[in-house]
Design an enzyme around this catalytic site. Structure first.
Site, PDB file in Angstrom:
ATOM      1  N   GLU A   1       2.148   1.780  -3.419  1.00 17.50           N
ATOM      2  CA  GLU A   1       1.071   2.339  -4.255  1.00 17.50           C
ATOM      3  C   GLU A   1       1.025   3.866  -4.113  1.00 17.50           C
ATOM      4  O   GLU A   1       0.972   4.602  -5.097  1.00 17.50           O
ATOM      5  CB  GLU A   1      -0.259   1.711  -3.827  1.00 17.50           C
ATOM      6  N   HIS A   2       1.072   4.351  -2.879  1.00 13.88           N
ATOM      7  CA  HIS A   2       1.059   5.801  -2.660  1.00 13.88           C
ATOM      8  C   HIS A   2       2.260   6.479  -3.318  1.00 13.88           C
ATOM      9  O   HIS A   2       2.133   7.524  -3.930  1.00 13.88           O
ATOM     10  CB  HIS A   2       1.120   6.099  -1.146  1.00 13.88           C
TER      11      HIS A   2
ATOM     12  N   HIS B   1       0.827  -1.203   0.000  1.00 15.37           N
ATOM     13  CA  HIS B   1       0.000   0.000   0.000  1.00 15.37           C
ATOM     14  C   HIS B   1       0.870   1.266   0.000  1.00 15.37           C
ATOM     15  O   HIS B   1       0.570   2.244  -0.693  1.00 15.37           O
ATOM     16  CB  HIS B   1      -0.913  -0.031   1.237  1.00 15.37           C
TER      17      HIS B   1
ATOM     18  N   GLU C   1      -4.290   8.243   7.308  1.00 13.31           N
ATOM     19  CA  GLU C   1      -5.222   7.286   6.695  1.00 13.31           C
ATOM     20  C   GLU C   1      -5.480   6.130   7.669  1.00 13.31           C
ATOM     21  O   GLU C   1      -6.623   5.729   7.885  1.00 13.31           O
ATOM     22  CB  GLU C   1      -4.641   6.763   5.371  1.00 13.31           C
TER      23      GLU C   1
END
Lengths: 419, 428
Positions: free
Chosen positions: B70-71, B67, B142
């Protein structure tokens, strides 16, 4: 072109072969107030789950399953000063399932759920009414667990403190709903059916004539046509602020500004570009500066509502950063007013807005909504015309809009002592 | 270019595997104004331990790295890919699941430029100490946002109960502690191993002309050098059949929430039979607990479940489970009622044959309707999970299902399943 079926009753058919489904909505529209809005919300909950022909969820669900999983829903909408109760259903185009009658079956089904509610002695059937009212109240309670929603709602109550209709959530006001009885709601519903403006919108591979024929059996009657105002122009007010503590890891800072620009009026497209630049897109200055540059938030965005002239900002931040985030938001507004943004960014925002508008042509639901709204406003702007208007907006226009923005309400949900 | 026509759907799917191994799928949709493209790697949050490409020794990376990667893919030395898309009117995003990472855009203009932007930014990593550290603040927010979300806590808590001591038990985004350990070299290593074209697919759907689109993709790919493809060695801990049976979490919520996780321990069939298994399970649960079921009505009328009740059947690389969740004034009554229904599933299904046609029709209609949405088609498409079969075969599979298939599949799934209960109750 919309067709008038009776006085105050309009049918709008959008023929298209783009989709595998046919979507139909029946909207009952009238000027709104808190009581009427709450009535509609409870009606939606009740009529979505029961009717005389389908008294239980099970019988209703079974009918829909047999119609190849047709969707059916009842919901409430608000455009400015107007509110609507919407019945909607979507079916598969006959061509994909080898059936020849799903369209007329859907029209019959909608008639049945709208005009034959589950009633005893001039009141909604007591047990079903009681259960659905309780479910709705329970749902309203649990909505507060969604902190983004909660913060938005709190801000709305600050900003619209003198206009309870706008402060009321589209999910309803618990106190007003609690006081509604099965009998009063039923008589309200009868009134609504006979007096509200009706808009029927159908999108899909259908011909208007088929719908006109199928709807004849509904025997829709003339009603008073009221050309009421849609736009709400909120007066300027003193700035109000509120801070509330809750045991949360993430704090929410929400801000409301007045931006007196209204839907399809002269400055509307300029305001859309301004909002895209400010916080309405993922390339916006809020996203760039609050999130990407200073890594102070996961989300930071703005939204513009042209029906009430409102600009809303929402952020999810660490509680220690409240002042810093406020300052950055104010700086962005100031920078736009001074024209401190690149041509490239402005072009990107314009391209993004155009992409968003044209993409809506690929959504059956968006097509239906737009057609309904156009009818309500007695005006329409095609996608190509909309794009032309957006392209015409200059950097000076955007800066001028930023100068019209005035801070009106700040709500801070402060996270403290979370585990 | 392979061309497959699905007459029951009225769709034609074009596909080709490029010489570098990238699998390309093109689905033109007449009448649509936009094009949606998604580029996916077979790499998700569970792939924390692996042997790096061209390496020999296995490594284990911090939870949340897929993740995080991905960012970080969007940021380059001199620009942000978001802005390049926006320049061409493209709207871009990305998401990470347990087993996949996907990058996407949608655009009504400049398809070629947007496609090239997608291919280029996903295949060109750029990480520095400084950009990686900056992202920790954003992802930290997040993670904290989801920590405050009871539905997210209920879901990930249940998955963690079902797969204790396995990477699935970690949140997809990781934790504040685990992401703090991530370094640029970790990201480069993961990218080098899992973002090889042979581990990726590209699905483009909407307004497009297949031959022209494929030519753009090929030209872009043939201009780039890639290492020789090698099979990826993932290291997963041996899956213990143990599940954590019960957990209760206090949160500042208004109403209690109950979640039941059912982990399948049975061996899944392969190819189109796996799709059949999934659909049989889906119809089976609809018959037992969908809105047409008498048990649904009886629980609803008793106030044990309400409109928030729902369930999800999830099949992915290496795991399959069903998650059922709802708000419940009395979580224990909710759990007991549902478990009792599962225990009597065979008898209840045998008595449900009069509803079979209805739920079968509903499944057919729902699959057909999903073909209205470019996003739904591309995001649901998985070209490895079901062998040669895919979403495009689903209507046919559902039409061929029988009541016997459903009963057998449900028996197979439920009889060996591990069940876990997760409650979230008010308090703090």
């Amino acid at each position: 072109m919309p067709k008038q079926l009776a006085k105050g009753v309009w049918l709008n058919v959008i023929p298209t072969t783009q989709f595998k489904t046919i979507s139909m909505t029946v909207d009952f529209i009238a000027p709104g107030n808190v009581q009427e809005l709450s009535n509609r919300i409870l009606l939606a909950q009740l009529l979505e789950t029961s009717s005389a022909d389908y008294p239980t969820q099970t019988s209703l669900a079974r009918k829909l399953s047999m119609m190849y999983g047709a969707s059916y829903g009842v919901n409430v909408f608000r455009y400015g000063l107007q509110e609507g109760l919407r019945f909607s259903s979507t079916i598969i185009n006959d061509r994909f399932i080898g059936s020849e009658s799903l369209l007329s079956e859907m029209v019959k089904f909608l008639y049945s759920v709208i005009y034959r509610p589950l009633v005893t002695d001039d009141a909604f059937e007591a047990v079903t009414f009681g259960r659905q009212k309780q479910n709705l109240l329970a749902y309203l309670k649990s909505l507060n667990d969604d902190k983004q929603y909660y913060a938005e709602q709190q801000l709305s109550q600050l900003y619209f403190k003198n206009e309870p209709f706008f402060a009321t959530s589209l999910y309803g006001d618990a106190q007003t709903i609690g006081a509604i009885s099965a009998k009063t709601l039923y008589s309200t519903y009868q009134e609504l059916l006979s007096t509200n403006q009706i808009q029927i919108t159908v999108a899909g591979d259908v011909a208007e004539a088929d719908l006109v024929n199928a709807l004849e059996e509904w025997q829709l009657k003339d009603r008073q046509v009221h050309d009421s105002e849609l736009i709400y122009r909120r007066p300027q007010d003193e700035l109000v602020s509120k801070t509330e503590g809750q045991p949360l890891q993430q704090s929410k800072l929400n801000i409301a500004y007045k931006l007196p620009v209204y839907y399809r009026e002269a400055d509307f497209y300029k305001a859309l570009v301004f909002n895209g630049l400010f916080g309405g897109t993922p390339i916006s200055m809020l996203f760039k500066n609050v999130r990407e540059k200073n890594s102070l938030a996961y989300y930071a965005s703005s939204r513009f509502d042209g029906f009430t002239g409102t600009l809303l900002v929402q952020t999810g931040i660490d509680q220690a950063n409240e002042a810093a985030v406020k300052a950055i938001i104010a700086e962005q507004l100031d920078a736009i007013a001074k024209g401190e943004f690149s041509d490239e960014l402005l072009n990107q925002v314009v391209a993004s807005l155009i992409n968003g508008r044209e993409s809506r042509l690929d959504s059956q639901r968006a097509l239906v909504n737009q057609a309904m709204l156009d009818q309500l406003l007695h005006s329409s702007v095609s996608a190509p015309d909309w794009v032309k208007q957006i392209k015409r907006v200059t950097r000076e226009d955007v800066a001028a809009i930023a100068k019209k923005v005035s801070l009106q309400a700040v709500y801070f949900l402060k996270g403290e002592d979370a585990k | 270019m392979k061309q497959q026509h699905y007459s029951d759907l009225g769709e034609t799917l074009y596909s080709e595997t490029l010489s570098n191994g990238l699998r390309v799928y093109l689905l033109p949709k007449a009448g649509f104004h936009k094009t949606y493209a998604v580029m996916t790697t077979d790499y998700g949050s569970i792939d924390q331990s692996f042997v790096p490409l061209n390496g020999t020794a296995p490594v284990t990376q911090p939870a949340g790295i897929a993740h995080f990667l991905e960012h970080k893919m969007f940021e380059k030395a001199d620009h942000d890919a978001f802005d390049t898309f926006a320049h061409f009117g493209g709207s871009s995003n990305a998401f990470t699941s347990f087993t996949h990472t996907s990058y996407l855009f949608s655009a009504t203009h400049h398809l070629q430029e947007n496609l090239e932007t997608l291919l280029d930014f996903v295949q060109d990593p750029y990480f520095t100490e400084q950009t990686v550290n900056k992202e920790k603040g954003i992802i930290g927010q997040e993670i904290q946002m989801y920590q405050d979300d009871p539905n997210s806590r209920a879901y990930f808590g249940t998955i963690a109960n079902l797969y204790p001591n396995q990477p699935l038990a970690d949140d997809i985004a990781g934790s504040l502690e685990s992401i703090d350990k991530i370094k640029p070299d970790d990201l480069y290593l993961a990218h080098q191993t899992f973002y090889h074209p042979s581990n990726m697919s590209l699905f483009v759907v909407g307004r497009l002309e297949p031959a022209e689109t494929l030519a753009w993709i090929k030209a872009n790919q043939s201009a780039k050098q890639f290492a020789k493809p090698a099979p990826i060695k993932r290291i997963l801990p041996l899956a213990s059949p143990r599940v954590i049976e019960h957990k209760r979490l206090e949160m500042p919520v208004e109403r209690p929430k109950a979640t039941i996780g059912i982990r399948g321990m049975d061996e899944l069939p392969t190819g189109i039979d796996r799709l059949k298994y999934e659909d049989a399970l889906s119809l089976g649960f609809t018959l037992l607990l969908g809105e047409t079921a008498p048990d649904f009505l009886s629980l609803y009328d008793k106030g044990i479940i309400d409109d928030s009740f729902g369930y999800n059947i999830e099949l992915q690389r290496g795991a399959h489970h069903v998650i059922m969740a709802g708000e419940a004034e009395d979580p224990e009554a909710f759990e007991n009622a549902i478990i009792s229904i599962l225990q009597h599933a065979t008898d209840k299904l045998a008595a449900a044959s009069d509803r079979f046609e209805a739920v079968q029709r509903e499944a057919i209609g729902s699959t057909l309707a999903s073909f209205n949405s470019l996003e739904a088609i591309a995001n649901q498409f998985d070209d490895r999970l079901y062998g040669e079969a895919s979403l495009f075969d689903e209507v046919g599979v559902v039409k061929a299902l029988t009541m016997t298939d459903i009963i057998q599949t449900m028996q197979q799934f439920i009889s060996s399943a591990g069940i876990s209960l997760q409650e979230i109750v008010p308090g703090h």
